[in-house]
Design an enzyme around this catalytic site. Structure first.
Site, PDB file in Angstrom:
ATOM      1  N   THR A  13      15.853  35.324   4.304  1.00 39.54           N
ATOM      2  CA  THR A  13      16.465  36.204   5.353  1.00 39.54           C
ATOM      3  C   THR A  13      16.039  35.430   6.498  1.00 39.54           C
ATOM      4  OG1 THR A  13      16.131  38.150   3.921  1.00 39.54           O
ATOM      5  CG2 THR A  13      16.333  38.583   6.357  1.00 39.54           C
ATOM      6  N   VAL A  14      14.616  35.116   6.936  1.00 36.15           N
ATOM      7  CA  VAL A  14      13.874  34.955   8.012  1.00 36.15           C
ATOM      8  C   VAL A  14      14.455  33.425   8.295  1.00 36.15           C
ATOM      9  CG1 VAL A  14      11.560  34.488   9.490  1.00 36.15           C
ATOM     10  CG2 VAL A  14      12.128  36.663   7.961  1.00 36.15           C
ATOM     11  N   ALA A  43      12.715  23.510   2.496  1.00 38.55           N
ATOM     12  CA  ALA A  43      12.293  23.500   1.188  1.00 38.55           C
ATOM     13  C   ALA A  43      12.862  24.832   0.643  1.00 38.55           C
ATOM     14  CB  ALA A  43      10.778  23.064   1.088  1.00 38.55           C
ATOM     15  N   VAL A 131       4.016  39.432  14.041  1.00 36.96           N
ATOM     16  CA  VAL A 131       3.619  40.843  14.144  1.00 36.96           C
ATOM     17  C   VAL A 131       4.845  41.459  14.921  1.00 36.96           C
ATOM     18  CG1 VAL A 131       2.060  42.086  15.770  1.00 36.96           C
ATOM     19  CG2 VAL A 131       1.191  40.148  14.813  1.00 36.96           C
ATOM     20  N   ILE A 135       9.481  41.422  18.838  1.00 34.92           N
ATOM     21  CA  ILE A 135       8.823  41.718  20.070  1.00 34.92           C
ATOM     22  C   ILE A 135       7.923  40.600  20.458  1.00 34.92           C
ATOM     23  CG2 ILE A 135       7.207  43.514  21.275  1.00 34.92           C
ATOM     24  CD1 ILE A 135       8.220  45.530  19.332  1.00 34.92           C
ATOM     25  N   LYS A 204      -1.295  43.088  10.769  1.00 36.65           N
ATOM     26  CA  LYS A 204      -0.670  42.647  11.961  1.00 36.65           C
ATOM     27  C   LYS A 204      -1.683  43.185  13.136  1.00 36.65           C
ATOM     28  CE  LYS A 204       4.064  43.326  10.341  1.00 36.65           C
ATOM     29  NZ  LYS A 204       5.131  44.358  10.211  1.00 36.65           N
TER      30      LYS A 204
END
Ligand code: HSE
Length: 440
Positions: A13-14, A43, A131, A135, A204
């Protein structure tokens, strides 16, 4: 100028968010940096699945070859988890590559060592995306608020937990039902207990506190309480009293030391934070010069998290040719000025409390309970007594009644004593519920 080559660890996803942003906004990013930035290799665990994305990136399952590849300038880690991510980032730094990571657990627990090693090698470690997703809170703390002595910060920093509490409050849904939906939507961590028991938020908070106060990353000092015991009744009673229940991470500097705590919290419904719903995150930071400031945005998701990762890439690219001594310090303070601060234990925290008791509906119960609080010098600011249950209608002496108290500000050790005494009464028939209250 020669392009900058990125090696991406993970194309989930990221990772896909990072690749998509770098491809879509390539021209705009080049205007900002003066360089082309190219994801040269990625990778992955499943080569076929990654190739099917058709992103034009060379994919491999050999992650070691990526972090040692002499053509790669920056390693971007978006795989999550402890290992092999930690080994790979160490290896990348050994090979003098700048590393950027979205991995909050890894930075919160191993960040001090990674940062030291990166300094020795003259490379950067960046973790904005670890975090609060999209934002730019690390940048705000480290640069925008650099003039201030930060006094406290408090934030909704787990999207999954906030989604669950929002749905419980707005639609009366059950905890389990909403958690299942958060997992299906991809907000939740691989192990959702990290979200609901507050571990993800504690990671976080550790990172923000370090950057806010100039202290080493101190994950073991965070007091952590999750939301799995919050009931629909508490959400409703809190609303009647004019409060919302939110899962907050709070870092507060006091003369005696630092409070680092993650827990469900009643906050007045008029506060902006009380109106942060769904998967959104928000953090209030209080600096001595600026006063309170608020940062709001998507706390999870492919492109919001990718936005922060790419911002880190841009920062690293802008400073790549600078003397490492002239880069913004990783934790916002000069390395030799990072100093441990005393971290307070829960019994020393100061907070107000929401207390819910289930008591037998008998004369004198309320007087006994308030007497216990009074003897310990705890002020009661509000009382809500609900109707007794159905047993009262037939005159049973087993009828029970919920009683809700809001206390004034008190040292937690005293509340522990009061609750132990109240719990020991024969007339209190269920475990006492207590939730901290923050007026922010
Ligand atoms: N599981 C995390 C959350 C993802 O729900 O906030 C972003 O860190």
């Amino acid at each position: 100028m020669k392009p900058v080559n990125i090696g991406l660890l993970g194309l989930g996803t990221v990772g896909q968010g990072v690749a998509n942003i770098l491809i879509r906004n390539a021209d705009e990013i080049k205007r900002r940096t003066g360089r082309d930035i190219i994801v040269t290799r990625a990778a992955v665990r499943n080569q076929g699945k990654a190739e099917a994305l058709e992103l034009g990136i060379d994919v491999t399952t050999d992650s070691q070859s990526l972090v040692t590849d002499p053509n790669i300038d920056i390693i971007c880690e978006a795989m999550g988890g402890d290992e092999p991510a930690l080994t790979l980032l160490n290896l990348a730094i050994d090979n003098k590559k700048h590393v950027i990571t979205a991995n909050k657990a890894l930075i919160a627990v191993h960040g001090n060592d990674l940062i030291d090693k990166a300094r020795e090698q003259g490379v950067s470690v960046a973790f904005e995306s670890s975090v609060a997703g999209g934002i730019p809170i690390i940048k705000a703390l480290r640069e925008g608020l650099a003039a201030n002595r930060i006094e406290w910060l408090a934030g909704i920093i787990n999207g999954t937990g906030n989604f669950i509490l929002s749905e419980m409050a707005e639609k009366g849904r059950s905890f389990e039902d909403v958690l299942a939906e958060a997992q299906a939507l991809g907000y939740a961590e691989a192990d959702p207990t990290f979200d609901v028991e507050g571990i993800d938020a504690a990671h976080k908070l550790t990172i923000m506190a370090s950057v806010a106060f100039g202290m080493p990353l101190s994950f073991n000092g965070v007091y952590t309480e999750g939301i799995s015991k919050i009931s629909r009744e508490d959400v409703e009673f809190a609303a009647e009293l004019g409060y919302c229940i939110k899962h907050l991470g709070v870092a507060r500097r006091r003369d005696e030391g630092i409070e680092l705590r993650v827990h469900p919290t009643l906050i007045p419904e008029k506060r902006l934070l009380a109106n942060v719903n769904g998967v959104m995150n928000a953090i209030v930071v209080h600096g001595d010069a600026v006063g309170p400031t608020l940062y709001y945005g998507a706390g999870a998701g492919s492109e919001p998290t990718g936005s922060s990762l790419v911002a880190d890439i841009i920062d690293v690219v802008r400073g790549m040719d600078a003397d490492p001594m002239h880069r913004v310090p990783t934790l916002g303070f000069q390395p030799d000025a990072i100093a441990p601060l005393p971290i307070l234990k829960a019994a020393d925290y100061r907070a107000a409390f929401y207390i819910r008791l289930q008591a037998l509906d008998q004369p004198g119960v309320m007087a006994t309970v308030s007497g216990i609080f009074g003897e310990l010098g705890i002020s009661i600011e509000a009382i809500l007594q609900k109707e007794p249950d159905a047993a009262a209608l037939v005159g049973s002496d087993k009828a029970t009644v919920p009683i809700i108290l809001l206390t004034g500000l008190v040292q937690e050790g005293l509340i522990d004593q009061a609750i132990a005494k109240v719990q020991a009464l024969d007339t209190i028939i269920e475990p006492v519920t207590r939730i901290r209250v923050e007026t922010l």
